[in-house]
Design a protein around this motif. Structure first.
Motif, PDB file in Angstrom:
ATOM      1  N   ILE A 154       0.925  -1.214  -0.095  1.00 27.50           N
ATOM      2  CA  ILE A 154      -0.158  -0.111   0.067  1.00 27.50           C
ATOM      3  C   ILE A 154       0.809   1.292  -0.034  1.00 27.50           C
ATOM      4  CG2 ILE A 154      -1.732   1.254   1.307  1.00 27.50           C
ATOM      5  CD1 ILE A 154      -2.761  -1.460   2.382  1.00 27.50           C
ATOM      6  N   VAL A 155       2.099   1.181   0.605  1.00 33.59           N
ATOM      7  CA  VAL A 155       2.854   2.399   0.865  1.00 33.59           C
ATOM      8  C   VAL A 155       3.425   2.764  -0.605  1.00 33.59           C
ATOM      9  CG1 VAL A 155       4.860   3.510   1.797  1.00 33.59           C
ATOM     10  CG2 VAL A 155       3.297   2.096   3.315  1.00 33.59           C
ATOM     11  N   LYS A 156       3.674   1.613  -1.160  1.00 31.90           N
ATOM     12  CA  LYS A 156       4.465   1.841  -2.519  1.00 31.90           C
ATOM     13  C   LYS A 156       3.302   2.370  -3.859  1.00 31.90           C
ATOM     14  CE  LYS A 156       8.198  -1.608  -1.885  1.00 31.90           C
ATOM     15  NZ  LYS A 156       8.781  -2.922  -2.168  1.00 31.90           N
ATOM     16  N   THR A 157       2.072   1.788  -3.277  1.00 30.67           N
ATOM     17  CA  THR A 157       0.990   2.251  -4.081  1.00 30.67           C
ATOM     18  C   THR A 157       0.913   3.957  -4.157  1.00 30.67           C
ATOM     19  OG1 THR A 157       0.006   0.089  -4.210  1.00 30.67           O
ATOM     20  CG2 THR A 157      -1.068   1.821  -4.846  1.00 30.67           C
ATOM     21  N   LEU A 158       1.085   4.359  -2.720  1.00 32.75           N
ATOM     22  CA  LEU A 158       0.799   5.686  -2.475  1.00 32.75           C
ATOM     23  C   LEU A 158       1.851   6.470  -3.001  1.00 32.75           C
ATOM     24  CD1 LEU A 158      -0.592   5.581   1.206  1.00 32.75           C
ATOM     25  CD2 LEU A 158      -1.905   5.753  -1.027  1.00 32.75           C
ATOM     26  N   LEU A 159       3.260   5.947  -2.918  1.00 29.59           N
ATOM     27  CA  LEU A 159       4.249   6.494  -3.708  1.00 29.59           C
ATOM     28  C   LEU A 159       4.275   6.557  -5.268  1.00 29.59           C
ATOM     29  CD1 LEU A 159       7.256   5.370  -1.453  1.00 29.59           C
ATOM     30  CD2 LEU A 159       6.344   7.575  -1.380  1.00 29.59           C
ATOM     31  N   SER A 160       3.744   5.549  -5.718  1.00 32.82           N
ATOM     32  CA  SER A 160       3.516   5.631  -7.203  1.00 32.82           C
ATOM     33  C   SER A 160       2.606   6.548  -7.620  1.00 32.82           C
ATOM     34  CB  SER A 160       3.025   4.360  -7.733  1.00 32.82           C
ATOM     35  OG  SER A 160       4.227   3.322  -7.382  1.00 32.82           O
ATOM     36  N   LEU A 161       1.542   6.715  -6.950  1.00 29.08           N
ATOM     37  CA  LEU A 161       0.421   7.997  -7.176  1.00 29.08           C
ATOM     38  C   LEU A 161       1.102   9.230  -6.943  1.00 29.08           C
ATOM     39  CD1 LEU A 161      -2.662   6.822  -5.295  1.00 29.08           C
ATOM     40  CD2 LEU A 161      -2.444   7.046  -7.581  1.00 29.08           C
ATOM     41  N   GLY A 162       2.114   9.577  -5.956  1.00 24.56           N
ATOM     42  CA  GLY A 162       2.816  11.009  -5.867  1.00 24.56           C
ATOM     43  C   GLY A 162       3.705  11.073  -7.050  1.00 24.56           C
ATOM     44  N   VAL A 163       4.109   9.925  -7.546  1.00 21.71           N
ATOM     45  CA  VAL A 163       5.274  10.195  -8.845  1.00 21.71           C
ATOM     46  C   VAL A 163       4.260  10.350  -9.892  1.00 21.71           C
ATOM     47  CG1 VAL A 163       6.730   8.830 -10.287  1.00 21.71           C
ATOM     48  CG2 VAL A 163       6.939   8.715  -7.836  1.00 21.71           C
ATOM     49  N   MET A 164       3.100   9.818  -9.943  1.00 25.30           N
ATOM     50  CA  MET A 164       2.474  10.202 -11.383  1.00 25.30           C
ATOM     51  C   MET A 164       1.807  11.496 -11.147  1.00 25.30           C
ATOM     52  SD  MET A 164      -0.239   6.603 -11.320  1.00 25.30           S
ATOM     53  CE  MET A 164      -1.220   7.501 -12.501  1.00 25.30           C
ATOM     54  N   ASP A 165       1.630  12.137  -9.804  1.00 27.85           N
ATOM     55  CA  ASP A 165       1.145  13.332  -9.923  1.00 27.85           C
ATOM     56  C   ASP A 165       2.250  14.241 -10.136  1.00 27.85           C
ATOM     57  OD1 ASP A 165      -0.598  15.411  -8.818  1.00 27.85           O
ATOM     58  OD2 ASP A 165       0.410  15.733  -6.982  1.00 27.85           O
ATOM     59  N   VAL A 166       3.603  14.003  -9.667  1.00 28.43           N
ATOM     60  CA  VAL A 166       4.534  14.852 -10.177  1.00 28.43           C
ATOM     61  C   VAL A 166       4.786  14.805 -11.634  1.00 28.43           C
ATOM     62  CG1 VAL A 166       7.121  15.105 -10.059  1.00 28.43           C
ATOM     63  CG2 VAL A 166       5.691  14.838  -7.956  1.00 28.43           C
ATOM     64  N   GLY A 167       4.700  13.669 -12.273  1.00 25.66           N
ATOM     65  CA  GLY A 167       4.551  13.518 -13.823  1.00 25.66           C
ATOM     66  C   GLY A 167       3.610  14.443 -14.466  1.00 25.66           C
ATOM     67  N   VAL A 168       2.573  14.308 -13.987  1.00 22.53           N
ATOM     68  CA  VAL A 168       1.301  15.210 -14.608  1.00 22.53           C
ATOM     69  C   VAL A 168       1.713  16.619 -14.522  1.00 22.53           C
ATOM     70  CG1 VAL A 168      -0.915  15.738 -14.510  1.00 22.53           C
ATOM     71  CG2 VAL A 168      -0.436  13.391 -14.403  1.00 22.53           C
ATOM     72  N   ILE A 169       2.092  17.145 -13.656  1.00 16.48           N
ATOM     73  CA  ILE A 169       2.462  18.496 -13.046  1.00 16.48           C
ATOM     74  C   ILE A 169       3.745  18.821 -14.048  1.00 16.48           C
ATOM     75  CG2 ILE A 169       3.360  20.054 -11.504  1.00 16.48           C
ATOM     76  CD1 ILE A 169       1.610  18.655  -9.318  1.00 16.48           C
ATOM     77  N   THR A 170       4.634  18.156 -14.039  1.00 12.98           N
ATOM     78  CA  THR A 170       5.619  18.500 -14.911  1.00 12.98           C
ATOM     79  C   THR A 170       5.347  18.527 -16.465  1.00 12.98           C
ATOM     80  OG1 THR A 170       7.150  17.511 -13.651  1.00 12.98           O
ATOM     81  CG2 THR A 170       8.140  17.746 -15.548  1.00 12.98           C
ATOM     82  N   PHE A 171       4.564  17.619 -16.867  1.00  9.32           N
ATOM     83  CA  PHE A 171       4.195  17.590 -18.244  1.00  9.32           C
ATOM     84  C   PHE A 171       3.294  18.958 -18.621  1.00  9.32           C
ATOM     85  CE2 PHE A 171       0.938  16.873 -21.490  1.00  9.32           C
ATOM     86  CZ  PHE A 171       1.886  16.429 -22.719  1.00  9.32           C
ATOM     87  N   PHE A 172       2.423  19.214 -17.505  1.00  9.59           N
ATOM     88  CA  PHE A 172       1.560  20.264 -17.962  1.00  9.59           C
ATOM     89  C   PHE A 172       2.397  21.832 -17.885  1.00  9.59           C
ATOM     90  CE2 PHE A 172      -2.175  17.690 -17.261  1.00  9.59           C
ATOM     91  CZ  PHE A 172      -2.819  18.035 -18.487  1.00  9.59           C
ATOM     92  N   LEU A 173       3.408  21.833 -17.168  1.00  4.52           N
ATOM     93  CA  LEU A 173       4.285  22.992 -17.085  1.00  4.52           C
ATOM     94  C   LEU A 173       5.281  23.004 -18.313  1.00  4.52           C
ATOM     95  CD1 LEU A 173       5.434  23.162 -13.288  1.00  4.52           C
ATOM     96  CD2 LEU A 173       3.840  24.659 -14.464  1.00  4.52           C
TER      97      LEU A 173
END
Length: 119
Positions: free
Chosen positions: A27-46
């Motif tokens: 579960i913790v690794k899943t939450l970290l993966s969600l965080g990485v996905m969030d950073v990826g989306v933010i980086t892409f849109f910027l």
């Protein structure tokens, strides 16, 4: 379609997070993966409207120089705050789940929960 390096980095971060989300049972690794996905989306849109040499739209010299669009930056700051709030709520739910079932594995928690329902 030409992608700049910032967009490629955002896409790669999103795909790495998606792999972690699908491939990991912790579960913790899943939450970290969600965080990485969030950073990826933010980086892409910027990076979508990124132009080298552009300046922020503040000050007197904005009429002559090429200025950066402030709207995506403002939206991504909002997305960062929302991402932090979602991560905090998910960690609170994980803490309660771990204290109740004693496991960080999705499948183990699901199996224990199914056994509790049968009783």
């Amino acid at each position: 379609m030409n992608f700049n390096p910032v967009e490629i980095t955002g896409l790669l971060l999103f795909l790495i997070g998606l792999y972690g989300l699908v491939a990991r049972r912790n579960i913790v690794k899943t939450l970290l993966s969600l965080g990485v996905m969030d950073v990826g989306v933010i980086t892409f849109f910027l990076g979508v409207r990124f132009q080298p040499g552009s300046r922020p739209p503040i000050g007197e010299s904005t009429a002559q120089a090429m200025t950066a669009d402030p709207v995506p930056q403002a939206l991504m700051i909002t997305a960062i705050v929302i991402g932090i709030a979602v991560t905090a709520a998910a960690l609170m739910m994980f803490s309660a789940l771990y204290h109740r079932y004693g496991s960080t594995n999705w499948h183990t928690v699901h199996k224990i929960r199914r056994e509790e329902r049968r009783r």
